[in-house]
Design a protein around this motif. Structure first.
Motif, PDB file in Angstrom:
ATOM      1  N   GLU A 232      27.441  15.125 -10.479  1.00  0.00           N
ATOM      2  CA  GLU A 232      26.376  14.879  -9.813  1.00  0.00           C
ATOM      3  C   GLU A 232      25.000  14.435 -10.380  1.00  0.00           C
ATOM      4  OE1 GLU A 232      24.447  14.171  -6.464  1.00  0.00           O
ATOM      5  OE2 GLU A 232      26.829  14.760  -6.297  1.00  0.00           O
ATOM      6  N   ILE A 233      25.026  14.806 -11.734  1.00  0.00           N
ATOM      7  CA  ILE A 233      24.059  14.619 -12.406  1.00  0.00           C
ATOM      8  C   ILE A 233      23.997  13.028 -12.915  1.00  0.00           C
ATOM      9  CG2 ILE A 233      22.831  14.447 -14.718  1.00  0.00           C
ATOM     10  CD1 ILE A 233      22.957  17.446 -14.373  1.00  0.00           C
ATOM     11  N   VAL A 234      25.559  12.548 -13.059  1.00  0.00           N
ATOM     12  CA  VAL A 234      25.750  11.469 -13.451  1.00  0.00           C
ATOM     13  C   VAL A 234      25.387  10.512 -12.282  1.00  0.00           C
ATOM     14  CG1 VAL A 234      27.690   9.631 -14.045  1.00  0.00           C
ATOM     15  CG2 VAL A 234      27.491  11.806 -15.304  1.00  0.00           C
ATOM     16  N   LYS A 235      25.891  10.773 -11.184  1.00  0.00           N
ATOM     17  CA  LYS A 235      25.660  10.049 -10.001  1.00  0.00           C
ATOM     18  C   LYS A 235      24.263   9.605  -9.776  1.00  0.00           C
ATOM     19  CE  LYS A 235      29.842  11.861  -7.504  1.00  0.00           C
ATOM     20  NZ  LYS A 235      30.040  12.602  -6.085  1.00  0.00           N
ATOM     21  N   GLN A 236      23.615  10.677  -9.851  1.00  0.00           N
ATOM     22  CA  GLN A 236      21.875  10.598  -9.624  1.00  0.00           C
ATOM     23  C   GLN A 236      21.324   9.727 -10.698  1.00  0.00           C
ATOM     24  OE1 GLN A 236      20.141  11.921  -6.941  1.00  0.00           O
ATOM     25  NE2 GLN A 236      22.379  12.276  -6.363  1.00  0.00           N
ATOM     26  N   LEU A 237      21.799   9.791 -12.053  1.00  0.00           N
ATOM     27  CA  LEU A 237      21.261   8.950 -12.883  1.00  0.00           C
ATOM     28  C   LEU A 237      21.522   7.433 -12.745  1.00  0.00           C
ATOM     29  CD1 LEU A 237      21.680  11.205 -15.930  1.00  0.00           C
ATOM     30  CD2 LEU A 237      19.455  10.456 -15.115  1.00  0.00           C
ATOM     31  N   ALA A 238      22.902   7.157 -12.231  1.00  0.00           N
ATOM     32  CA  ALA A 238      23.299   5.977 -12.053  1.00  0.00           C
ATOM     33  C   ALA A 238      22.618   5.228 -10.820  1.00  0.00           C
ATOM     34  CB  ALA A 238      24.827   6.142 -12.145  1.00  0.00           C
ATOM     35  N   SER A 239      22.390   5.998  -9.732  1.00  0.00           N
ATOM     36  CA  SER A 239      21.785   5.816  -8.776  1.00  0.00           C
ATOM     37  C   SER A 239      20.382   5.165  -8.759  1.00  0.00           C
ATOM     38  CB  SER A 239      21.928   6.845  -7.723  1.00  0.00           C
ATOM     39  OG  SER A 239      22.812   7.259  -7.220  1.00  0.00           O
ATOM     40  N   ASN A 240      19.695   5.471  -9.739  1.00  0.00           N
ATOM     41  CA  ASN A 240      18.327   5.217 -10.409  1.00  0.00           C
ATOM     42  C   ASN A 240      18.301   4.169 -11.376  1.00  0.00           C
ATOM     43  OD1 ASN A 240      16.438   6.878  -8.685  1.00  0.00           O
ATOM     44  ND2 ASN A 240      17.893   8.428  -9.129  1.00  0.00           N
ATOM     45  N   GLY A 241      19.278   3.609 -11.676  1.00  0.00           N
ATOM     46  CA  GLY A 241      19.341   2.279 -12.362  1.00  0.00           C
ATOM     47  C   GLY A 241      19.577   2.741 -13.952  1.00  0.00           C
ATOM     48  N   VAL A 242      20.055   4.001 -14.327  1.00  0.00           N
ATOM     49  CA  VAL A 242      20.359   4.178 -15.593  1.00  0.00           C
ATOM     50  C   VAL A 242      21.799   4.071 -15.970  1.00  0.00           C
ATOM     51  CG1 VAL A 242      20.398   6.439 -17.188  1.00  0.00           C
ATOM     52  CG2 VAL A 242      18.576   6.180 -15.468  1.00  0.00           C
ATOM     53  N   MET A 243      21.997   3.534 -17.282  1.00  0.00           N
ATOM     54  CA  MET A 243      23.438   3.441 -17.696  1.00  0.00           C
ATOM     55  C   MET A 243      23.626   4.977 -18.288  1.00  0.00           C
ATOM     56  SD  MET A 243      25.956   1.878 -18.680  1.00  0.00           S
ATOM     57  CE  MET A 243      25.782   0.108 -18.827  1.00  0.00           C
ATOM     58  N   VAL A 244      24.984   5.255 -17.745  1.00  0.00           N
ATOM     59  CA  VAL A 244      25.255   6.783 -17.963  1.00  0.00           C
ATOM     60  C   VAL A 244      26.707   6.650 -18.835  1.00  0.00           C
ATOM     61  CG1 VAL A 244      25.773   8.978 -17.058  1.00  0.00           C
ATOM     62  CG2 VAL A 244      24.203   7.545 -15.853  1.00  0.00           C
ATOM     63  N   LEU A 245      26.715   7.584 -19.943  1.00  0.00           N
ATOM     64  CA  LEU A 245      27.883   7.905 -20.538  1.00  0.00           C
ATOM     65  C   LEU A 245      28.277   9.157 -19.944  1.00  0.00           C
ATOM     66  CD1 LEU A 245      26.333   5.746 -22.404  1.00  0.00           C
ATOM     67  CD2 LEU A 245      27.892   6.902 -24.268  1.00  0.00           C
ATOM     68  N   LEU A 246      29.359   9.340 -19.423  1.00  0.00           N
ATOM     69  CA  LEU A 246      29.974  10.353 -18.825  1.00  0.00           C
ATOM     70  C   LEU A 246      30.842  10.997 -20.221  1.00  0.00           C
ATOM     71  CD1 LEU A 246      31.691  10.846 -15.327  1.00  0.00           C
ATOM     72  CD2 LEU A 246      32.948  11.769 -17.514  1.00  0.00           C
ATOM     73  N   THR A 247      30.703  12.135 -20.330  1.00  0.00           N
ATOM     74  CA  THR A 247      31.467  12.707 -21.528  1.00  0.00           C
ATOM     75  C   THR A 247      32.182  13.835 -21.134  1.00  0.00           C
ATOM     76  OG1 THR A 247      29.915  14.151 -22.451  1.00  0.00           O
ATOM     77  CG2 THR A 247      29.847  11.843 -23.140  1.00  0.00           C
ATOM     78  N   ALA A 248      33.414  14.223 -21.434  1.00  0.00           N
ATOM     79  CA  ALA A 248      34.468  15.341 -21.462  1.00  0.00           C
ATOM     80  C   ALA A 248      35.204  15.638 -22.370  1.00  0.00           C
ATOM     81  CB  ALA A 248      34.973  15.119 -19.932  1.00  0.00           C
ATOM     82  N   ARG A 249      35.464  16.899 -22.604  1.00  0.00           N
ATOM     83  CA  ARG A 249      36.566  16.884 -23.595  1.00  0.00           C
ATOM     84  C   ARG A 249      37.910  16.373 -23.154  1.00  0.00           C
ATOM     85  NH1 ARG A 249      36.871  23.246 -23.900  1.00  0.00           N
ATOM     86  NH2 ARG A 249      36.618  22.715 -21.976  1.00  0.00           N
ATOM     87  N   ASP A 250      38.336  16.376 -22.101  1.00  0.00           N
ATOM     88  CA  ASP A 250      39.741  15.761 -21.527  1.00  0.00           C
ATOM     89  C   ASP A 250      39.492  14.431 -21.352  1.00  0.00           C
ATOM     90  OD1 ASP A 250      41.673  15.302 -19.400  1.00  0.00           O
ATOM     91  OD2 ASP A 250      42.459  17.286 -20.354  1.00  0.00           O
ATOM     92  N   VAL A 251      40.319  13.506 -22.094  1.00  0.00           N
ATOM     93  CA  VAL A 251      40.245  12.223 -21.816  1.00  0.00           C
ATOM     94  C   VAL A 251      40.803  11.683 -20.570  1.00  0.00           C
ATOM     95  CG1 VAL A 251      41.015   9.818 -22.482  1.00  0.00           C
ATOM     96  CG2 VAL A 251      40.430  11.634 -24.118  1.00  0.00           C
ATOM     97  N   LYS A 252      41.773  12.586 -20.016  1.00  0.00           N
ATOM     98  CA  LYS A 252      42.282  12.127 -18.860  1.00  0.00           C
ATOM     99  C   LYS A 252      41.493  12.469 -17.560  1.00  0.00           C
ATOM    100  CE  LYS A 252      46.220  12.864 -15.539  1.00  0.00           C
ATOM    101  NZ  LYS A 252      47.025  13.869 -15.017  1.00  0.00           N
ATOM    102  N   ARG A 253      40.876  13.700 -17.533  1.00  0.00           N
ATOM    103  CA  ARG A 253      39.561  14.009 -16.517  1.00  0.00           C
ATOM    104  C   ARG A 253      38.457  12.966 -16.521  1.00  0.00           C
ATOM    105  NH1 ARG A 253      40.414  20.542 -17.271  1.00  0.00           N
ATOM    106  NH2 ARG A 253      42.348  20.558 -16.420  1.00  0.00           N
ATOM    107  N   GLY A 254      38.021  12.854 -17.726  1.00  0.00           N
ATOM    108  CA  GLY A 254      37.029  12.136 -17.856  1.00  0.00           C
ATOM    109  C   GLY A 254      36.909  10.560 -17.404  1.00  0.00           C
ATOM    110  N   THR A 255      38.271  10.044 -17.795  1.00  0.00           N
ATOM    111  CA  THR A 255      38.440   8.662 -17.262  1.00  0.00           C
ATOM    112  C   THR A 255      38.768   8.540 -15.561  1.00  0.00           C
ATOM    113  OG1 THR A 255      39.772   8.299 -19.425  1.00  0.00           O
ATOM    114  CG2 THR A 255      40.289   6.804 -17.501  1.00  0.00           C
ATOM    115  N   GLU A 256      39.380   9.551 -15.074  1.00  0.00           N
ATOM    116  CA  GLU A 256      39.527   9.747 -13.861  1.00  0.00           C
ATOM    117  C   GLU A 256      38.107   9.781 -12.927  1.00  0.00           C
ATOM    118  OE1 GLU A 256      42.189  13.124 -13.269  1.00  0.00           O
ATOM    119  OE2 GLU A 256      44.030  11.768 -13.616  1.00  0.00           O
ATOM    120  N   ALA A 257      37.555  10.564 -13.503  1.00  0.00           N
ATOM    121  CA  ALA A 257      36.050  10.720 -13.014  1.00  0.00           C
ATOM    122  C   ALA A 257      35.171   9.301 -12.964  1.00  0.00           C
ATOM    123  CB  ALA A 257      35.280  11.786 -13.922  1.00  0.00           C
TER     124      ALA A 257
END
Length: 122
Positions: free
Chosen positions: A26-51
């Protein structure tokens, strides 16, 4: 897996750790909605890529995935190199990744700290 950006940007750059679900997502969505380039990070590559794929399908184009395990120094270094190479800066860091517990080496503590910890049940 990394998605290369390779373009200088005047946009603000954010990293959100532990962002493939829940509050982090949700934080990623809010930042991206406000014109910020966001690096979404996660330990699990598959889950992060799917998100990131789901976000892009929903119209969030300025979101990139990068694998990150905040407990692994080589993983942290890899992310830092990626940010430096691709963006040259970092404006916002949201540390949402959870790490549970600490390990205390009582043998290397001074005696007053050791007694205090033992009395508190730590």
């Amino acid at each position: 897996m990394e998605e290369a950006i390779c373009r200088p940007t005047s946009k603000r750059i954010a990293v959100v750790t532990g962002a493939n679900k829940g509050i982090g997502l949700e934080i990623v969505k809010q930042l991206a909605s406000n014109g910020v380039m966001v690096l979404l990070t996660a330990r699990d590559v598959k889950r992060g890529t799917e998100a990131v794929e789901k976000l892009k399908e929903s119209g969030f184009s300025d979101v990139v995935f990068h694998q990150l395990d905040v407990a692994d120094t080589s993983s942290i270094a890899s992310l830092a190199d990626f940010i430096k190479t691709q963006f040259g800066k970092l404006d916002i860091l949201v540390n949402n990744a959870a790490i549970l517990g600490i390990i205390v080496d009582l043998q290397h503590l001074d005696s007053s700290t050791k007694e205090s910890m033992e009395q508190s049940g730590a």
